[in-house]
Design an enzyme around this catalytic site. Structure first.
Site, PDB file in Angstrom:
ATOM      1  N   CYS A 206       3.287   1.593   2.812  1.00  0.00           N
ATOM      2  CA  CYS A 206       4.548   0.854   2.674  1.00  0.00           C
ATOM      3  C   CYS A 206       5.570   1.704   1.915  1.00  0.00           C
ATOM      4  CB  CYS A 206       4.323  -0.454   1.908  1.00  0.00           C
ATOM      5  SG  CYS A 206       3.205  -1.598   2.736  1.00  0.00           S
TER       6      CYS A 206
ATOM      7  N   CYS B 246       0.853  -1.199   0.000  1.00  0.00           N
ATOM      8  CA  CYS B 246       0.000   0.000   0.000  1.00  0.00           C
ATOM      9  C   CYS B 246       0.882   1.240   0.000  1.00  0.00           C
ATOM     10  CB  CYS B 246      -0.920   0.020   1.223  1.00  0.00           C
ATOM     11  SG  CYS B 246      -0.020   0.215   2.768  1.00  0.00           S
TER      12      CYS B 246
ATOM     13  N   ASP C 138       7.266  12.412 -26.434  1.00  0.00           N
ATOM     14  CA  ASP C 138       6.542  13.042 -25.321  1.00  0.00           C
ATOM     15  C   ASP C 138       6.660  12.238 -24.026  1.00  0.00           C
ATOM     16  OD1 ASP C 138       5.459  15.064 -27.049  1.00  0.00           O
ATOM     17  OD2 ASP C 138       4.006  13.598 -27.762  1.00  0.00           O
TER      18      ASP C 138
ATOM     19  N   ASP D 295       1.310  12.390 -27.722  1.00  0.00           N
ATOM     20  CA  ASP D 295       0.949  11.148 -28.423  1.00  0.00           C
ATOM     21  C   ASP D 295       2.154  10.360 -28.911  1.00  0.00           C
ATOM     22  OD1 ASP D 295       1.704  12.941 -30.505  1.00  0.00           O
ATOM     23  OD2 ASP D 295       0.647  11.674 -31.940  1.00  0.00           O
TER      24      ASP D 295
ATOM     25  N   ASP E  24       1.390  18.841 -26.747  1.00  0.00           N
ATOM     26  CA  ASP E  24       2.231  18.571 -27.908  1.00  0.00           C
ATOM     27  C   ASP E  24       1.446  19.056 -29.136  1.00  0.00           C
ATOM     28  OD1 ASP E  24       4.153  17.269 -29.662  1.00  0.00           O
ATOM     29  OD2 ASP E  24       2.607  15.761 -29.968  1.00  0.00           O
TER      30      ASP E  24
END
Length: 744
Positions: free
Chosen positions: A21, A18, A633, A629, A429
């Site tokens: 942790c 979790c 990037d 995309d 972008d």
């Protein structure tokens, strides 16, 4: 610690269950002498450690993590594969446990809720609940004990304490029901509460693990861009196939059509076009000839060439992108899940109240002191069960994610959905995000009195034989208009200028201005003016001419997506700053920015520049969403607070990003922002009601009203109240589905 002495490494961590942790690992490392900084990325199961190698070794770091109850994978080359294998194994184990827990909890829930007086019902529930807790849910108890030994408490602690007490109390009541019946009380059992809580939490962990599994695939795919073997040219002119790891600077390598370039270098012989979209983001392949640079991972098109290796291994641009993506993913401070934060205080507080309740009742309870002490302390623990608290966030997130999917948004990460409404800057972008990402013919201007029926087939003949990427756009445009050709003639490609062809004794040319000047072809003032206007608009102009004059001018550009303008306006109206980054030239970038209303843009940027720009905005205090995309990037996506990929983009961008837009319509971004705002509002409402429930329920369970009116809360009523609080949280979360995402 001098800069020279510092070393920054990324290690894979095992054993984290979790966000608490992750915080424990980070804290243990950060407090170690010689460690400057430690940042855990729970989603990727990694930790980035900035440490002094003169003071510490990786083995020392591993020991620190082992002492905290977790483990590090040190082998760098094997680490990724080993971590992937371990992650997959953990996911399959969790899947088996979840299925087992759900199947066994179902009959317990049915008997406990609807057939409470079923003959031997308590014993049947006991038989089904035992494996749920001791087999499928044993990790909760192991982790809770581990946290206890290190002085910590988290969600595992809360689950272990509440289910453990509920089970032990139920076991006592199953074996010795007469203890209560002899005192005029009913011996209630809470097996269904214990079993269902474990099953629900396991189900939540399974969904979380499934989302986490995709995090490291981006790195693996980036590594896969580099070919495993290359062709090296020997001194005697023969070719030798060698592993890419054996390439040394100065080696002459051969690249054939369609192959990936293995390392960075400079072309020595040959001509071709190379798809460099992974670096620049631009869809048009770049012409390569003697003296030009090529980069690892980029894809050669139709030609072949030889180049000299210059940067190999970790020095290539691709290796830097991989390293920066890893560092950006690992550099995010883990967002501590609110429930885990609360659990750290809530668990010891509830246990403290239960103990205090028991002690007070033992001292002041009269004849039935022990009975009331046991009943009230157990009721406190039952009513403080983590259901409402544990469901507050995930139910709203699940409904929000479901609604997002219905509206073309795939949201992989709860943190991103929560963060999106806090975003103050959106970085877009250009190519493939604001624009369509493919060159198309926007205009075709013919000279006066040109016979189109004669010249259009000629143009199609020439362009269909050209290897230039822009020729494909012209061919597609002509075929779309129904033009066909069966002409035959001579054809020749002229490097750096265009093409020449001869049909029926007439010479024709298609190319740039240098081609016209080299062959003394004239063009009119109106044609020059039109070409200049197109260039200022960021369009590429191709000239089609015979031996005497320019017959046609063809403008090619990457067209704006439908909806880009409206989406950018919506974001700006919400007070969000919009920035545009592109590897394209400044003229094209300025033209696109002007059309879309983007006030801030940067052109000719490399992948590392995009990530650095996002980082700079973050240093100024902005919460940044990056939308892209392409592979180029991926660094910036990993660096951003919220990462959004266009669904038709590269697999790597999609893997790095936490939100993927299935649609190419940018209006999905302001819709996602609105969905985030609705989801966060529901989470806050859920947590408010969960707290109010505990604030009222725990004192009542402790018997605070007994002195004034003799009221003691029955554990069964407490369990019902707990169930009601969970139902109210779920019902409130479902309201998100009915809300509109329409843009005003």
């Amino acid at each position: 610690m001098s800069e020279r002495e510092e070393e920054k490494k990324i290690f894979y961590v095992t054993g984290m269950s979790c966000a608490g942790c992750a915080a424990n690992v980070e804290q243990a490392l950060a407090e170690t002498k010689g460690v400057k900084e430690a940042k855990v990325n729970f989603a990727a199961s990694t930790v980035m450690v900035d440490y002094d190698p003169l003071t510490l070794t990786p083995l020392d770091l591993r020991q620190v993590v082992l002492d905290a109850g977790y483990d590090l994978i040190l082998e760098e080359e094997e680490g990724e594969n080993q971590a992937g294998i371990l992650q997959q194994e953990a996911y399959l184990r969790l899947k088996r446990k979840t299925i087992g827990a759900v199947l066994l909890s179902l009959p317990v829930f049915i008997i406990g809720m609807f057939f409470m007086h079923f003959p031997y019902g308590n014993w049947i529930m006991l038989v089904f609940t035992l494996p749920v807790l001791l087999v499928f849910g044993r990790d909760f108890y192991i982790n809770a004990w581990r946290q206890f030994k290190h002085g910590h408490a988290n969600m595992d602690t809360l689950v272990a304490v509440s289910t453990g007490i509920a089970f032990l109390f139920s076991l006592f009541n199953t074996i010795w029901p007469e203890y209560w019946t002899s005192r005029g009380l009913e011996a209630h059992v809470y097996y269904e509460a214990a079993a269902v809580i474990v099953a629900l939490i396991l189900l939540g962990r399974l969904l979380e693990s499934r989302a986490k599994a995709g995090t490291s695939t981006a790195i693996r795919k980036l590594i896969g861009l580099q070919p495993k073997q290359v062709i090296r040219l020997l001194d005697d002119g023969t070719e030798q196939v060698i592993p890419v790891k054996a390439v040394q600077p100065g080696d002459i390598l051969v690249v054939k059509p369609g192959e990936k370039i293995p390392v960075d270098g400079t072309v020595r012989e040959g001509v071709s076009f190379v798809d460099e979209s992974m670096i620049t983001g631009e869809p048009v392949p770049v012409e390569k000839m003697t003296g030009t640079h090529v980069y690892a991972g980029t894809i050669n098109q139709k030609g072949s060439f030889r180049f000299m290796a210059e940067k190999v291994g970790s020095e290539t641009v691709l290796a830097q992108i991989i390293r920066m993506v890893q560092e950006a993913q690992g550099s995010k401070a883990p967002v501590q899940q609110l429930v885990d934060k609360i659990a750290g205080i809530f668990v010891p507080t509830v246990i403290g109240i239960a103990i205090l309740t028991f002690v007070v009742w033992m001292l002041a309870g009269g004849e039935l002191a022990f009975t009331h002490a046991l009943l009230t302390s157990v009721t406190v623990l039952v009513i403080a069960c983590p259901c409402a608290l544990g469901l507050a966030t995930p139910t709203a997130i699940m409904v929000g994610i479901g609604k997002g999917a219905e509206n073309n948004m795939l949201i992989r990460d709860a943190e991103s959905l929560e963060q999106l409404c806090k975003v103050t800057a959106v970085v877009l972008d250009k190519t493939g995000t604001i624009t369509e990402g493919r060159p198309i013919v926007t205009d075709m201007i013919w000279a006066p009195e040109v016979e189109l029926a004669r010249y259009l087939p000629v143009l199609l003949f020439l362009e269909s034989r050209s290897e230039h990427p822009l020729a494909d756009a012209v061919v597609a445009h002509l075929i779309e208009k129904g033009i066909t050709t069966d002409l035959k003639g001579n054809f020749e490609s002229i490097t750096g200028q265009g093409i020449w062809g001869e049909l029926g004794g007439e010479a024709y040319y298609v190319g740039n201005r240098r081609l016209l000047e080299a062959h003394g072809i004239s063009w009119s003032n109106s044609q020059i003016e039109w070409a200049d206007v197109c260039s200022l608009e960021g369009k590429t102009v191709i000239y089609f001419a015979d031996s005497r004059r320019v017959l046609a001018l063809i403008a090619i550009a990457d067209r704006l997506k439908e909806g880009s303008l409206e989406a950018i306006r919506h974001l700006q109206n919400e007070g969000i700053e919009v920035y545009m980054l592109t590897g394209d030239n400044r003229i094209t970038a300025r033209a696109v920015a002007a059309k879309t209303g983007v006030k801030h843009f940067k052109a000719e940027v490399m992948p590392s520049d995009k990530a650095a720009f996002v980082s700079e905005l973050q240093r100024r205090g902005a919460i940044v969403a990056m939308v892209g995309d392409g592979i180029n990037d991926s660094q910036a996506l990993a660096q951003a607070d919220v990462s959004i990929a266009m669904g038709k983009g590269s697999d790597i961008a999609i893997d790095v990003a936490k939100i993927t837009l299935i649609t190419s319509d940018l209006n999905a971004i302001p819709k996602a922002w609105k969905l985030s705002r609705q989801t966060v509002a529901a989470i806050r409402q859920n947590l408010f009601w969960a707290f109010i429930y505990n604030l009222i329920g725990i004192p009542l369970a402790a018997g605070v009203l007994y002195p004034c009116c003799g009221f003691l809360l029955n554990p069964m009523i407490a369990a019902a109240a707990m169930a009601f609080s969970s139902v109210s949280v779920v019902a409130n979360s479902l309201r998100i589905k009915r809300k509109s995402l329409g843009l005003d």
